[in-house]
Motif scaffolding. Structure first.
Motif, PDB file in Angstrom:
ATOM      1  N   GLU A  48      -9.129   2.664  11.741  1.00 20.72           N
ATOM      2  CA  GLU A  48      -7.809   2.143  12.118  1.00 20.72           C
ATOM      3  C   GLU A  48      -6.793   2.424  11.016  1.00 20.72           C
ATOM      4  N   GLU A  49      -6.579   3.714  10.727  1.00 19.90           N
ATOM      5  CA  GLU A  49      -5.682   4.071   9.620  1.00 19.90           C
ATOM      6  C   GLU A  49      -4.246   3.652   9.880  1.00 19.90           C
ATOM      7  N   LYS A  50      -3.873   3.452  11.141  1.00 17.67           N
ATOM      8  CA  LYS A  50      -2.498   3.042  11.420  1.00 17.67           C
ATOM      9  C   LYS A  50      -2.216   1.616  10.959  1.00 17.67           C
ATOM     10  N   ASN A  51      -3.256   0.860  10.635  1.00 17.07           N
ATOM     11  CA  ASN A  51      -3.036  -0.479  10.083  1.00 17.07           C
ATOM     12  C   ASN A  51      -2.438  -0.422   8.676  1.00 17.07           C
ATOM     13  N   ILE A  52      -2.278   0.785   8.141  1.00 19.65           N
ATOM     14  CA  ILE A  52      -1.586   0.915   6.861  1.00 19.65           C
ATOM     15  C   ILE A  52      -0.183   0.345   6.956  1.00 19.65           C
ATOM     16  N   PHE A  53       0.407   0.340   8.158  1.00 19.74           N
ATOM     17  CA  PHE A  53       1.755  -0.206   8.314  1.00 19.74           C
ATOM     18  C   PHE A  53       1.755  -1.723   8.157  1.00 19.74           C
ATOM     19  N   ILE A  54       0.657  -2.371   8.510  1.00 19.81           N
ATOM     20  CA  ILE A  54       0.529  -3.808   8.246  1.00 19.81           C
ATOM     21  C   ILE A  54       0.404  -4.037   6.749  1.00 19.81           C
ATOM     22  N   VAL A  55      -0.349  -3.174   6.076  1.00 18.98           N
ATOM     23  CA  VAL A  55      -0.485  -3.282   4.612  1.00 18.98           C
ATOM     24  C   VAL A  55       0.870  -3.077   3.948  1.00 18.98           C
ATOM     25  N   TYR A  56       1.661  -2.132   4.446  1.00 25.75           N
ATOM     26  CA  TYR A  56       3.000  -1.913   3.891  1.00 25.75           C
ATOM     27  C   TYR A  56       3.816  -3.206   3.940  1.00 25.75           C
ATOM     28  N   VAL A  57       3.772  -3.894   5.062  1.00 25.57           N
ATOM     29  CA  VAL A  57       4.543  -5.144   5.197  1.00 25.57           C
ATOM     30  C   VAL A  57       4.081  -6.167   4.168  1.00 25.57           C
ATOM     31  N   MET A  58       2.780  -6.298   4.004  1.00 25.11           N
ATOM     32  CA  MET A  58       2.246  -7.237   3.008  1.00 25.11           C
ATOM     33  C   MET A  58       2.733  -6.885   1.606  1.00 25.11           C
ATOM     34  N   ILE A  59       2.625  -5.606   1.248  1.00 24.45           N
ATOM     35  CA  ILE A  59       3.015  -5.182  -0.097  1.00 24.45           C
ATOM     36  C   ILE A  59       4.520  -5.320  -0.301  1.00 24.45           C
ATOM     37  N   ASP A  60       5.298  -5.001   0.723  1.00 23.19           N
ATOM     38  CA  ASP A  60       6.750  -5.173   0.627  1.00 23.19           C
ATOM     39  C   ASP A  60       7.100  -6.608   0.251  1.00 23.19           C
ATOM     40  N   ILE A  61       6.439  -7.554   0.899  1.00 27.89           N
ATOM     41  CA  ILE A  61       6.734  -8.973   0.647  1.00 27.89           C
ATOM     42  C   ILE A  61       6.249  -9.384  -0.743  1.00 27.89           C
ATOM     43  N   LEU A  62       5.090  -8.888  -1.129  1.00 27.30           N
ATOM     44  CA  LEU A  62       4.562  -9.218  -2.462  1.00 27.30           C
ATOM     45  C   LEU A  62       5.463  -8.680  -3.571  1.00 27.30           C
ATOM     46  N   SER A 110      -3.166  -8.918  12.749  1.00 26.55           N
ATOM     47  CA  SER A 110      -4.287  -8.931  11.806  1.00 26.55           C
ATOM     48  C   SER A 110      -5.125 -10.190  11.959  1.00 26.55           C
ATOM     49  N   THR A 111      -4.566 -11.236  12.566  1.00 26.45           N
ATOM     50  CA  THR A 111      -5.348 -12.432  12.869  1.00 26.45           C
ATOM     51  C   THR A 111      -6.260 -12.179  14.065  1.00 26.45           C
ATOM     52  N   HIS A 112      -5.750 -11.457  15.049  1.00 27.57           N
ATOM     53  CA  HIS A 112      -6.573 -11.119  16.213  1.00 27.57           C
ATOM     54  C   HIS A 112      -7.680 -10.137  15.857  1.00 27.57           C
ATOM     55  N   THR A 113      -7.320  -9.101  15.103  1.00 26.10           N
ATOM     56  CA  THR A 113      -8.261  -8.027  14.790  1.00 26.10           C
ATOM     57  C   THR A 113      -8.224  -7.750  13.294  1.00 26.10           C
ATOM     58  N   PRO A 114      -9.247  -8.148  12.551  1.00 25.75           N
ATOM     59  CA  PRO A 114      -9.249  -7.928  11.097  1.00 25.75           C
ATOM     60  C   PRO A 114      -8.983  -6.473  10.746  1.00 25.75           C
ATOM     61  N   ILE A 115      -8.179  -6.260   9.708  1.00 28.95           N
ATOM     62  CA  ILE A 115      -7.802  -4.884   9.353  1.00 28.95           C
ATOM     63  C   ILE A 115      -8.556  -4.365   8.133  1.00 28.95           C
ATOM     64  N   PHE A 116      -9.181  -5.253   7.363  1.00 26.65           N
ATOM     65  CA  PHE A 116      -9.879  -4.815   6.150  1.00 26.65           C
ATOM     66  C   PHE A 116     -11.382  -4.706   6.401  1.00 26.65           C
ATOM     67  N   ASN A 117     -12.036  -3.767   5.709  1.00 26.28           N
ATOM     68  CA  ASN A 117     -13.485  -3.669   5.848  1.00 26.28           C
ATOM     69  C   ASN A 117     -14.163  -4.840   5.145  1.00 26.28           C
ATOM     70  N   ARG A 118     -15.469  -4.939   5.312  1.00 24.07           N
ATOM     71  CA  ARG A 118     -16.191  -6.129   4.847  1.00 24.07           C
ATOM     72  C   ARG A 118     -16.035  -6.340   3.341  1.00 24.07           C
ATOM     73  N   LYS A 119     -16.073  -5.283   2.573  1.00 27.17           N
ATOM     74  CA  LYS A 119     -15.971  -5.400   1.117  1.00 27.17           C
ATOM     75  C   LYS A 119     -14.628  -5.969   0.687  1.00 27.17           C
ATOM     76  N   TRP A 120     -13.574  -5.615   1.402  1.00 24.14           N
ATOM     77  CA  TRP A 120     -12.228  -6.009   1.020  1.00 24.14           C
ATOM     78  C   TRP A 120     -11.638  -7.091   1.934  1.00 24.14           C
ATOM     79  N   ASN A 121     -12.476  -7.700   2.738  1.00 23.76           N
ATOM     80  CA  ASN A 121     -11.960  -8.641   3.728  1.00 23.76           C
ATOM     81  C   ASN A 121     -11.311  -9.873   3.099  1.00 23.76           C
ATOM     82  N   PHE A 122     -11.634 -10.151   1.835  1.00 25.47           N
ATOM     83  CA  PHE A 122     -11.011 -11.295   1.155  1.00 25.47           C
ATOM     84  C   PHE A 122      -9.489 -11.137   1.067  1.00 25.47           C
ATOM     85  N   LEU A 123      -8.999  -9.906   1.200  1.00 28.17           N
ATOM     86  CA  LEU A 123      -7.557  -9.680   1.124  1.00 28.17           C
ATOM     87  C   LEU A 123      -6.801 -10.342   2.272  1.00 28.17           C
TER      88      LEU A 123
END
Length: 376
Positions: A48-62, A110-123
């Motif tokens: 699900e590489e298109k979930n990078i856009f969700i990551v962008y939103v998170m990083i923008d806010i951070l 991202s609440t409906h469908t987790p976007i991070f793999n198991r190793k990084w799911n804590f994010l």
């Protein structure tokens, strides 16, 4: 057959070509390509590489909202109140107009469908425990409200306490009553509902998260009142109204004869630029039918389910978003809305007949009434 709207011949068109091809505009700024590719390969779940856009939103806010909030708390009491208030006003406007919509929808999917793999799911806790508090959603409450209640009950009363069904949905007064009920009562109604449904773990997390949030605000207000007003109190108040306004508009049409039918309790908006701003949130029927479908797959999923719209007489609107649909309804401009209706095989209606059908699906629904289906 004069004055028909949305005729079946429109099925020959590529009816959601825009949504399949338009670029993403949810984020404020993107990361460099190399970093984006590393995140997609090493951190995101599956393909699900298109979930990078969700990551962008998170990083923008951070990188913007969070430093601004910290600066407000650092300056409160140390510089003149006027300057802190001015910065606070800038913070609120910046957060609301630049990030709020994108974060709420990124958090939603991202609440409906987790976007991070198991190793990084804590994010995921960046959203669920930290950033959500800056956007009117106390930690751990969004899952309880949206997943455990709204999607389980699908806008049906009495167990969806945010249901639009009991209201006259083209009435501005009823619209206000609906939002006020949420702002003042949801903190009590939601955990009560979850307890009634024996969802004790979710109810406990919801109550604990709400208590942590409001106790923290009370404590912070004693220490830094101006910063707390602008960072937490105003955004929570404003976005509580906005969240319920969004739900009202997405569930503004409900068929009184079949209110539990997903195709008749909401509608879909296609070919609109707003879908590039809200992770394709216009595909609300598809989302309720299959909440696990990733946001970027919704346009294709819609195409695969077009026959259902014909069979179920579902509403599709083109070149308009759900916010605009709601505004037209509340302003009594149903004829203009009819011009945006798309027929893909549903019942053929004249424009006047379609407006009458709109009006029928705007009527309040008595939760205790019986229909013919109850006797079958």
């Amino acid at each position: 057959m004069e004055n028909q709207v949305g005729t079946k011949s429109e099925m020959d068109l590529e009816i959601n070509q825009l949504d399949l091809e338009q670029s993403r505009n949810e984020h404020f700024f993107a990361l460099p390509n190399g970093i984006s590719k590393w995140i997609a390969i090493n951190i995101l779940k599956g393909k699900e590489e298109k979930n990078i856009f969700i990551v962008y939103v998170m990083i923008d806010i951070l990188l913007t909202t969070v430093p601004l909030a910290i600066a407000l708390y650092a300056l409160d009491g140390r510089v003149p109140d006027f300057f802190t208030s001015f910065l606070g006003l800038f913070y609120v406007l910046f957060n609301l107009f630049i990030h709020a919509r994108s974060f709420i929808l990124a958090f939603h999917y991202s609440t409906h469908t987790p976007i991070f793999n198991r190793k990084w799911n804590f994010l995921k806790h960046i959203n669920t425990s930290i950033l959500c508090n800056l956007f009117g959603m106390p930690l751990w409450t969004y899952y309880a409200h949206h997943i455990a209640m709204h999607h389980c009950e699908n806008n049906v009363i009495p167990h969806d306490v945010s249901s639009t069904m009991p209201y006259q949905r083209d009435s501005k007064l009823e619209h206000l009553k609906y939002m006020l009920r949420y702002v003042f009562l949801i903190w009590f109604e939601l955990p009560y509902h979850l307890i009634q449904q024996k969802r004790y773990k979710v109810a406990t997390r919801c109550l604990v998260g709400t208590l942590i949030f409001f106790i923290s605000i009370y404590y912070l207000f004693q220490l830094r009142p101006i910063a707390t007003l602008f960072v937490f109190i105003l955004p929570t108040t404003i976005l509580s109204f906005a969240l319920m306004e969004g739900n009202w508009k997405q569930h503004i049409f409900v068929d009184p004869d079949d209110p539990e039918n997903i195709y008749k309790s909401t509608y879909t908006c296609i070919n609109t630029s707003t879908n590039s701003l809200n992770f394709n949130d216009g595909y609300h029927i598809e989302h309720h039918e299959n909440p696990g479908i990733p946001w970027h797959c919704l346009p294709k999923y819609f195409q695969s389910r077009i026959a259902n719209y014909a069979e179920q007489d579902g509403f599709i609107f083109t070149n308009i978003g759900s916010g605009q649909v709601g505004r037209l309804v509340l302003n009594g401009q149903l004829e203009q809305l009819a011009d945006r209706y798309l027929n893909v095989g549903q019942k053929i209606r004249t424009k006047e007949e379609l407006v009458e059908e709109f009006k029928r699906r705007l009527q309040p629904i008595d939760p205790s009434r019986e229909t013919e289906a109850d006797f079958v």
